[in-house]
Design a protein around this motif. Structure first.
Motif, PDB file in Angstrom:
ATOM      1  N   GLN A  33      12.029  30.400   4.304  1.00 53.00           N
ATOM      2  CA  GLN A  33      11.119  29.256   4.147  1.00 53.00           C
ATOM      3  C   GLN A  33       9.917  29.692   3.334  1.00 53.00           C
ATOM      4  OE1 GLN A  33       7.907  28.853   5.804  1.00 53.00           O
ATOM      5  NE2 GLN A  33       7.629  26.733   5.072  1.00 53.00           N
ATOM      6  N   ASP A  35       5.926  28.195   1.712  1.00 57.23           N
ATOM      7  CA  ASP A  35       4.874  27.185   1.570  1.00 57.23           C
ATOM      8  C   ASP A  35       4.181  27.402   0.227  1.00 57.23           C
ATOM      9  OD1 ASP A  35       5.378  26.200   4.130  1.00 57.23           O
ATOM     10  OD2 ASP A  35       3.956  27.577   5.058  1.00 57.23           O
ATOM     11  N   ASN A  77      -0.269  30.412   7.494  1.00 61.78           N
ATOM     12  CA  ASN A  77       0.785  31.192   6.846  1.00 61.78           C
ATOM     13  C   ASN A  77       0.155  32.057   5.762  1.00 61.78           C
ATOM     14  OD1 ASN A  77       2.991  32.287   5.569  1.00 61.78           O
ATOM     15  ND2 ASN A  77       3.745  30.349   4.727  1.00 61.78           N
ATOM     16  N   VAL A  80       1.387  31.926   1.942  1.00 66.12           N
ATOM     17  CA  VAL A  80       1.426  30.731   1.096  1.00 66.12           C
ATOM     18  C   VAL A  80       1.213  31.125  -0.365  1.00 66.12           C
ATOM     19  CG1 VAL A  80      -1.037  30.219   1.352  1.00 66.12           C
ATOM     20  CG2 VAL A  80       0.557  28.367   0.847  1.00 66.12           C
ATOM     21  N   SER A 299       6.402  22.443   1.513  1.00 64.37           N
ATOM     22  CA  SER A 299       7.171  23.472   2.220  1.00 64.37           C
ATOM     23  C   SER A 299       8.642  23.283   1.897  1.00 64.37           C
ATOM     24  CB  SER A 299       6.962  23.382   3.737  1.00 64.37           C
ATOM     25  OG  SER A 299       5.631  23.668   4.091  1.00 64.37           O
TER      26      SER A 299
END
Length: 648
Positions: A33, A35, A77, A80, A299
């Protein structure tokens, strides 16, 4: 034996039941994942700014407030990724130290932006200005973003022999570390980011000396190289190409379809605010608007096939209620202090100096671009040019007949209340003069009356295809019908004298026209859009052609007259109607003044009256084509009849 067999069966069944859960855990462990936060077209808007949106005065933007939102995202996060898609310069007073201090690159670095690319306005201060900014960014010792751009055609330029300016940029790019792409790691995700410079961007950069490859071809080659050399999970393009309502002209959509391996395109140049991403195949296109009004946030999660799914996407508005980051604001303030000390002192101004008070609701800069009619903001700016040149000692005693402002040069509007020097510069901020001092200078040229009428037709017929060429005028009035045949939309064109009375245009007479340098530089592009049918030849007062448009720059007291300074001087000169010592914007600007009248009629008589030579040519050509088609059909029918008769 049966006992062992039963045990085997039980173990086998348990294993079968456990496999899905094991698969789910394995999939969850492998799921990646990322961002991403993004900007583009910030145009030197390091500070919050007052503007008009939906008829309301609003304060928007500001890098210190953007930094607050980025820090919040990084608290959730730390991995990012922050990206920018170009045109980080040219739009406010801080650009005046672009070439000496690189404030925009330094502030992008202060935000934590890791990768950016060039937009067309990075070339506004010419090759020496961009090279100076890059060297200043290197020497500052502060964090600055990596710069990527993959479609510069060095091979073609080197085959022709690099010019002095091309070599200057090549050296500066190498010193800074400009490359086709970079690979950044965010947690367990490896991301390749490459840059693209679009076709329209190049058309909007008249001082750019570089040549560029086709965007899709260069992107495909870069993606192939990334796939071959780098072990990456995601491919992102920071593109200064833009999108358009017409998909066939939407450059980043064309790119997405041509190079489907790209996972994400951050799309700059057209100042578009996409509140939902555009998707073609597995490629997403995102845009967050201009001037730092919004911070784009998204995201994504990697699918089992290796492509990426958009999980969330939003544009975060940078509004007045966001607390600015103190350190970032202090940095911006220190840069603005240098602007006052090194630039504005040359003109006798300070950033916050009030020039006039305003009670008028002016059109926005977007209105000038999008809505093809007369706008009061354009009228005010054109009047400023005419007034300033008329009242300056320029060595040319001929009165200013016409002043012209193109929509593409107007960057912001005026809210109600105080109009400051900073507001004026923000409204008309582009370029640099031949003197090396920031700000496009005004130029003076002479056109025949016939060419003035052509100019009106250019506005009426061509600017729908090139909205940045919409014209706002002082001294000239015309009426056009948008429903008439192209190149024959203007149905009336005349001038007004000092008393406001109508004065007919003489086709062979030379008239003095004032505009900014960029407008003169873009005359060729406008001619190209009309395929050379509509063109004008700038001339000196004696009628000889102007070969180098910089020879037409207006000077007074040995200095170029800058367009923004002409506006500032005009506002400062206006009457103080309430006796408070500050000029007031006249109420005359509250209403249309008949400078550009739209006759929105589809009546047959209105569509065909007063045809000009272009209409005659087009209609004649259409009639010839129709006659040829009819003749072809007649010949075919006759041949068929002959064949039928012969067969009988």
């Amino acid at each position: 034996m049966k006992k062992y067999f039963r045990r085997f069966i039980m173990i086998y069944l348990i294993a079968l039941l456990a496999l899905p859960a094991f698969g789910m855990r394995a999939s969850a462990a492998a799921e990646k994942q990322v961002d991403i936060l993004f900007l583009h077209d910030t145009h030197s808007h390091l500070n919050s700014f007052l503007t008009v949106e939906d008829g309301q005065d609003v304060t928007l933007g500001g890098f210190a407030k953007i930094k607050t939102l980025i820090d919040r995202a990084k608290a959730e996060n730390p991995d990012v990724l922050v990206l920018d898609a170009g045109d980080f310069s040219m739009g406010t007073l801080v650009q005046t130290i672009f070439h000496t201090d690189a404030p925009e690159l330094r502030m992008l670095g202060a935000l934590g932006c890791e990768v950016s690319t060039f937009g067309n306005h990075e070339f506004d201060y010419r090759s020496s200005g961009l090279a100076g900014a890059l060297y200043a960014a290197i020497e500052c010792g502060e964090p600055v973003p990596a710069l990527v751009l993959s479609n510069i055609d060095w091979e073609a330029m080197e085959a022709q022999g690099l010019s002095e300016d091309q070599q200057l940029l090549k050296d500066a790019f190498e010193a800074y570390g400009l490359c086709d792409y970079v690979v950044v790691e965010k947690g367990d995700v490896r991301i390749a980011v490459f840059g693209i410079f679009g076709e329209d961007s190049l058309a909007c950069a008249p001082t750019c000396v570089l040549q560029f490859r086709d965007a899709a071809e260069a992107a495909a080659d870069t993606v192939s190289e990334i796939r071959e050399k780098e072990n990456v999970d995601m491919i992102v393009c920071v593109s200064h190409s833009g999108t358009a309502e017409d998909e066939s002209k939407s450059e980043d959509e064309i790119l997405a379809k041509a190079v489907p391996e790209i996972d994400l395109i951050v799309s700059g140049h057209t100042h578009t605010s996409l509140y939902e991403p555009i998707r073609h195949g597995s490629t997403y296109i995102v845009s967050c608007g201009s001037y730092g009004r919004n911070l784009g946030s998204l995201s994504m999660t990697q699918e089992p096939d290796g492509r990426w799914r958009m999980d969330s996407y939003e544009l975060l508005p940078i509004t007045q209620d966001i607390a600015p980051d103190t350190a970032a604001q202090d940095k911006v303030d220190s840069l603005m202090e240098k602007v006052d000390a090194t630039y504005l002192t040359q003109f006798g101004y300070t950033t916050r100096q009030v020039l006039a008070r305003n009670t008028i609701e002016f059109a926005t800069s977007d209105d000038l671009y999008d809505i093809h009619t007369e706008h009061n903001l354009g009228n005010l700016l054109a009047d400023s040019f005419a007034y300033t040149v008329q009242n300056a000692d320029t060595g040319d005693d001929h009165p200013v007949d016409v002043a012209i402002v193109p929509s593409g040069c107007v960057r912001d509007t005026f809210a109600t209340g105080d109009i400051t020097v900073e507001d004026v510069f923000n409204a008309y901020s582009l370029g640099i003069g031949a003197d090396g001092i920031p700000g496009y200078p005004l130029i003076s040229m002479y056109l025949t009356g016939a060419e003035l009428k052509t100019g009106a037709e250019i506005d009426a017929s061509v600017s729908d295809f090139m909205p940045s060429a919409r014209l706002y005028i002082s001294g000239l009035h015309f009426t056009y019908n948008p429903h008439r045949i192209i190149l024959n939309k203007v149905i009336d064109c005349y001038m007004t004298d000092e008393k406001g009375s109508r004065s007919e245009i003489e086709d062979d007479k030379l008239y003095r026209v004032v505009c900014d340098l960029y407008s003169g530089q873009m005359l060729g592009a406008v001619t190209d859009v009309s395929y050379g049918i509509l063109s004008v030849q700038p001339k000196f007062a004696d009628g000889t052609p102007i070969e180098d448009i910089e020879d037409a720059i207006i000077t007074a007291d040995g200095r170029e007259i800058k367009a923004w300074a002409a506006i500032a001087g005009y506002l400062d000169s206006l009457e103080d109607t309430d006796g408070d010592g500050i000029s007031d914007i006249p109420e005359a600007y509250a209403a249309a003044q008949g400078r550009k009248v739209v006759e929105d009629s589809r009546a047959i008589g209105d569509l065909v009256k007063s045809p000009n030579k272009f209409a005659v040519i087009i209609i004649a050509a259409a009639l010839v084509m129709l006659a040829l088609v009819i003749l072809f059909i007649v010949l075919i029918v006759r041949k068929c009849l002959q064949i039928t008769a012969a067969s009988l």
